[in-house]
Scaffold this motif. Structure first.
Motif, short mmCIF file in Angstrom:
data_model
loop_
_atom_site.label_atom_id
_atom_site.label_comp_id
_atom_site.label_asym_id
_atom_site.label_seq_id
_atom_site.Cartn_x
_atom_site.Cartn_y
_atom_site.Cartn_z
N GLY A 88 27.95 22.34 57.68
CA GLY A 88 28.83 23.50 57.91
C GLY A 88 29.97 23.37 58.92
O GLY A 88 30.40 22.18 59.39
N VAL A 127 30.37 28.63 50.12
CA VAL A 127 30.80 27.26 49.73
C VAL A 127 29.73 26.45 49.28
O VAL A 127 29.57 25.81 48.16
CB VAL A 127 31.78 26.60 50.67
CG1 VAL A 127 32.21 25.12 50.10
CG2 VAL A 127 33.05 27.67 50.94
N ALA A 128 28.87 26.40 50.06
CA ALA A 128 27.68 25.66 49.78
C ALA A 128 26.83 26.09 48.54
O ALA A 128 26.47 25.28 47.69
CB ALA A 128 26.68 25.60 51.10
N THR A 152 30.66 21.15 53.64
CA THR A 152 31.69 22.18 53.25
C THR A 152 33.25 22.04 53.56
O THR A 152 34.06 22.31 52.74
CB THR A 152 31.15 24.03 53.70
OG1 THR A 152 31.58 23.85 55.05
CG2 THR A 152 29.75 24.05 53.23
N SER A 157 30.94 29.22 54.96
CA SER A 157 30.50 27.81 54.61
C SER A 157 29.02 28.01 53.61
O SER A 157 28.99 27.26 52.60
CB SER A 157 29.87 27.09 55.89
OG SER A 157 30.98 26.32 56.43
#
Length: 333
Positions: A255, A302-303, A282, A299
């Motif tokens: 992250g 996004v992950a 990310t 993060s």
């Protein structure tokens, strides 16, 4: 893209952001009221999904906030949990049995109960004091948790930039679509390479530790019946590293928060001792319309968008549907 409905996806993400005014009103009520502590009460994925926001509070505020595993919490409750507490629940279906048991317990203790789900007639939606409804099947719950945490901390003078964060979140649906498109060929390549791999070793830290836990247990184990090990990056060098061999598949979730150096150390070790290292960073994904200021907070979202492509392609490559279960909600236990 495989197994991806763009219109439905955008609608689900937008529905979580559309809850902002309701979440703000709720945060204002909590801030002005008698409540002295907050508990994110979850089961499986919803417990793991709350961990970044427990951490968000704990690294910025003196307000007591905990993420707890609901069934254990009922048997061994925190003595501080009671009428002065806020209990936050989340369930995609609104029918998770463990959550329903914990909801009843929270109501008996007199806590203010808040529920996030996508089904207005579900037991959780009708059982909590305050329900906030997104589109059906909307996942993850990060936007809702982040909005609530950031607004409440802002009201307490413990978070600066709430309005700027909101602007970033408004750009999030299209930004996540760009992430999905960027990740799709990466996920496809991973799935083709690992169609026969039956063991994966996952590492994460900071606000991606909860996500690492979730992806290991709720996706690779539950939905693909794969064996996994999951370990926090800070703990990796206290035993778990002994499992790494040249052919060990490692999935490393990196992250953009202050714990990134912990993952840098794991990556360095992994690349020395394994020939099968997949880094999901990310920071490698563009977020059009989103400022750099709050990328670290985003993060986990996004992950999730990235590995959704891994999961869909794995399911196809392995001919194993993500909906297939042997035991979960199938047998009595």
């Amino acid at each position: 893209m495989l197994g991806f409905n763009e219109e439905e996806y955008l609608g689900q993400v937008r529905s979580t952001i559309a809850l902002r005014s309701q979440i703000e009103e709720l945060a204002e009520r909590v801030s002005a009221g008698r409540w002295k502590n907050i508990y994110f009460i979850g089961a499986g994925g919803t417990y793991a999904a709350a961990l970044p926001y427990e951490r968000f509070f704990q690294t910025r505020s003196d307000l007591p906030v905990r993420a707890v595993i609901g069934k254990e919490f009922v048997l061994a409750p925190d003595p501080q949990f009671g009428p002065d507490s806020v209990a936050i629940f989340a369930s995609v279906s609104g029918t998770t049995e463990d959550i329903l048991d914990c909801l009843e317990f929270a109501r008996e203790r007199g806590a203010l109960t808040i529920g996030f789900t996508g089904y207005p007639e579900s037991p959780i939606a009708t059982g909590v004091d305050e329900v906030l409804l997104s589109a059906p099947k909307a996942w993850p719950f990060d936007v809702q948790f982040l909005l609530f945490a950031a607004k409440l901390l802002s009201l307490r003078g413990e978070f600066d930039g709430y309005d700027r964060l909101v602007r970033d979140l408004e750009a999030l649906p299209e930004a996540l679509l760009a992430v999905t498109e960027q990740a799709d060929p990466i996920g496809q390549e991973f799935a083709q390479k690992h169609a026969q791999t039956d063991y994966h070793f996952l590492v994460g830290s900071g606000n991606l530790w909860g996500f690492t836990y979730l992806y290991s247990m709720c996706i690779l184990e539950e939905m693909q019946w794969l064996r996994t090990t999951r370990v926090h990056a800070a703990e990796f060098f206290h035993g778990s590293l002994e499992l790494i061999e040249k052919d060990t598949s490692l999935l490393l979730f990196v992250g953009e928060d202050e714990t990134r150096p912990l993952m840098d150390r794991v990556i360095s070790f992994a690349n020395n001792y394994s020939d099968d290292v997949t880094v999901i960073d990310t920071a490698a994904y563009e977020l059009p319309g989103v400022s750099d200021e709050f990328r670290g907070l985003l993060s986990p979202i996004v992950a999730d968008a990235v590995v959704d492509r891994f999961s869909k392609h794995l399911a196809q490559a392995r001919d194993h549907s993500l909906d297939l279960r042997r035991y979960y909600r199938v047998v009595e236990y």
